[in-house]
Design a protein around this motif. Structure first.
Motif, PDB file in Angstrom:
ATOM      1  N   SER A   1     -20.678  19.360  41.037  1.00 27.78           N
ATOM      2  CA  SER A   1     -20.301  20.753  40.856  1.00 27.78           C
ATOM      3  C   SER A   1     -21.579  21.499  40.237  1.00 27.78           C
ATOM      4  CB  SER A   1     -19.197  20.982  40.030  1.00 27.78           C
ATOM      5  OG  SER A   1     -18.067  20.366  40.519  1.00 27.78           O
TER       6      SER A   1
ATOM      7  N   SER B   1      -5.541  15.838  39.344  1.00 23.25           N
ATOM      8  CA  SER B   1      -4.879  17.180  39.598  1.00 23.25           C
ATOM      9  C   SER B   1      -4.927  17.808  38.494  1.00 23.25           C
ATOM     10  CB  SER B   1      -3.571  16.866  40.305  1.00 23.25           C
ATOM     11  OG  SER B   1      -2.728  16.354  39.429  1.00 23.25           O
TER      12      SER B   1
ATOM     13  N   LYS C   1      -9.907  17.576  33.254  1.00 25.37           N
ATOM     14  CA  LYS C   1     -10.907  18.699  32.955  1.00 25.37           C
ATOM     15  C   LYS C   1     -11.680  18.012  32.024  1.00 25.37           C
ATOM     16  CE  LYS C   1      -7.847  22.713  32.909  1.00 25.37           C
ATOM     17  NZ  LYS C   1      -7.219  24.067  31.881  1.00 25.37           N
TER      18      LYS C   1
ATOM     19  N   ASN D   1     -12.772  22.101  35.849  1.00 26.73           N
ATOM     20  CA  ASN D   1     -11.708  21.974  36.374  1.00 26.73           C
ATOM     21  C   ASN D   1     -11.729  21.202  37.596  1.00 26.73           C
ATOM     22  OD1 ASN D   1      -8.905  21.922  37.474  1.00 26.73           O
ATOM     23  ND2 ASN D   1      -8.415  23.500  36.301  1.00 26.73           N
TER      24      ASN D   1
ATOM     25  N   LYS E   1      -9.572  19.527  40.004  1.00 26.31           N
ATOM     26  CA  LYS E   1      -8.536  19.905  40.945  1.00 26.31           C
ATOM     27  C   LYS E   1      -8.926  21.564  41.497  1.00 26.31           C
ATOM     28  CE  LYS E   1      -3.777  20.917  42.152  1.00 26.31           C
ATOM     29  NZ  LYS E   1      -2.590  21.498  41.855  1.00 26.31           N
ATOM     30  N   GLU E   2      -9.236  22.371  40.648  1.00 30.80           N
ATOM     31  CA  GLU E   2      -9.952  23.519  41.099  1.00 30.80           C
ATOM     32  C   GLU E   2     -11.318  23.700  41.769  1.00 30.80           C
ATOM     33  OE1 GLU E   2      -9.053  26.420  38.488  1.00 30.80           O
ATOM     34  OE2 GLU E   2      -6.795  26.063  38.642  1.00 30.80           O
ATOM     35  N   ASN E   3     -12.004  22.510  41.400  1.00 29.67           N
ATOM     36  CA  ASN E   3     -13.553  22.577  41.520  1.00 29.67           C
ATOM     37  C   ASN E   3     -14.163  23.765  41.088  1.00 29.67           C
ATOM     38  OD1 ASN E   3     -15.853  21.072  42.305  1.00 29.67           O
ATOM     39  ND2 ASN E   3     -15.505  21.608  44.546  1.00 29.67           N
ATOM     40  N   SER E   4     -13.947  23.914  39.787  1.00 25.78           N
ATOM     41  CA  SER E   4     -14.430  25.269  39.412  1.00 25.78           C
ATOM     42  C   SER E   4     -15.132  25.024  38.000  1.00 25.78           C
ATOM     43  CB  SER E   4     -13.351  26.392  39.177  1.00 25.78           C
ATOM     44  OG  SER E   4     -12.521  25.859  38.317  1.00 25.78           O
TER      45      SER E   4
ATOM     46  N   SER F   1     -17.595  32.521  35.732  1.00 24.55           N
ATOM     47  CA  SER F   1     -17.024  31.367  36.507  1.00 24.55           C
ATOM     48  C   SER F   1     -17.673  31.210  37.690  1.00 24.55           C
ATOM     49  CB  SER F   1     -15.506  31.985  36.733  1.00 24.55           C
ATOM     50  OG  SER F   1     -14.819  32.089  35.666  1.00 24.55           O
TER      51      SER F   1
ATOM     52  N   ASP G   1     -16.764  29.354  41.304  1.00 22.52           N
ATOM     53  CA  ASP G   1     -15.938  28.555  42.424  1.00 22.52           C
ATOM     54  C   ASP G   1     -16.838  27.601  43.225  1.00 22.52           C
ATOM     55  OD1 ASP G   1     -14.462  27.704  44.783  1.00 22.52           O
ATOM     56  OD2 ASP G   1     -12.808  29.110  43.747  1.00 22.52           O
TER      57      ASP G   1
ATOM     58  N   ASN H   1     -16.113  25.642  45.803  1.00 26.52           N
ATOM     59  CA  ASN H   1     -15.843  25.603  47.233  1.00 26.52           C
ATOM     60  C   ASN H   1     -16.188  26.736  47.940  1.00 26.52           C
ATOM     61  OD1 ASN H   1     -14.608  23.036  46.718  1.00 26.52           O
ATOM     62  ND2 ASN H   1     -12.517  23.946  46.381  1.00 26.52           N
TER      63      ASN H   1
END
Length: 184
Positions: A18, A91, A94, A125, A127-130, A152, A154, A156
């Motif tokens: 990430s 899921s 963090k 995070n 799960k959120e891939n953020s 922030s 994201d 994805n």
């Protein structure tokens, strides 16, 4: 204990994939496709150096504290403390870095460009891939930078959102000739 080491390695692998994407590169730029990126990162060792390490098996928390330095290939993260919660449940998982500030430096493999940044806290995070940078957050690539209270990213969607704090504004500096050069 061996399975815990595998889980920990997997968690940090996700973190670094990430952070490697934080280059603020355009979506049409083909620096490294997702499959290549996984292979590139997966074959590189992760070194974590800290004054202390604590594993709370009951609460499912791993904490590194005191001059934490995380290195993997072209990525370096320096923090006062790094905590991984819900180690065995992606899921809820963090990964949080705390510092005054938390600093990171990424050397992009395709073009050797350097992306640096810092904030008081970095939260990944799973799960959120953020990734969220909070508190005096700043991302810098060459002379281009974004500075805000919260930034922030994201992974994805490859979308960056900068939010000001109370009575503040988002500050961005863009050097057009450098942005044009980044896409090459």
């Amino acid at each position: 204990m061996r399975s815990q080491k595998q889980i920990i390695s997997s968690l940090f692998l996700i973190l670094f994939v990430s952070f490697g994407s934080m280059a603020v590169e355009s979506e049409n730029q083909t620096s490294v496709n997702k499959d290549d990126q996984k292979v590139f990162v997966a074959n590189k060792p992760i070194t974590i150096d800290a004054d202390n390490q604590q594993i709370d098996i009951e609460k499912n928390i791993l904490t590194f504290s005191g001059n934490v330095r995380i290195v993997q290939d072209g990525l370096t993260i320096n923090a006062d403390r790094v905590t991984i919660t819900d180690m065995q449940d992606a899921s809820k998982q963090k990964i949080t870095g705390y510092g005054n500030p938390v600093n990171f430096k990424q050397i992009l493999p395709k073009n050797n460009r350097i992306v640096t940044g810092h904030s008081n806290q970095i939260i990944y995070n799973v799960k959120e891939n953020s990734v969220v940078l909070q508190g005096d957050a700043e991302i810098i690539q060459q002379d281009n930078h974004i500075k805000s209270s919260i930034i922030s990213y994201d992974v994805n969607k490859q979308v960056i959102v900068a939010e000001p704090g109370k009575n503040n504004r988002v500050k961005t500096t863009i050097i057009p000739s450098q942005v044009k050069g980044m896409n090459k």
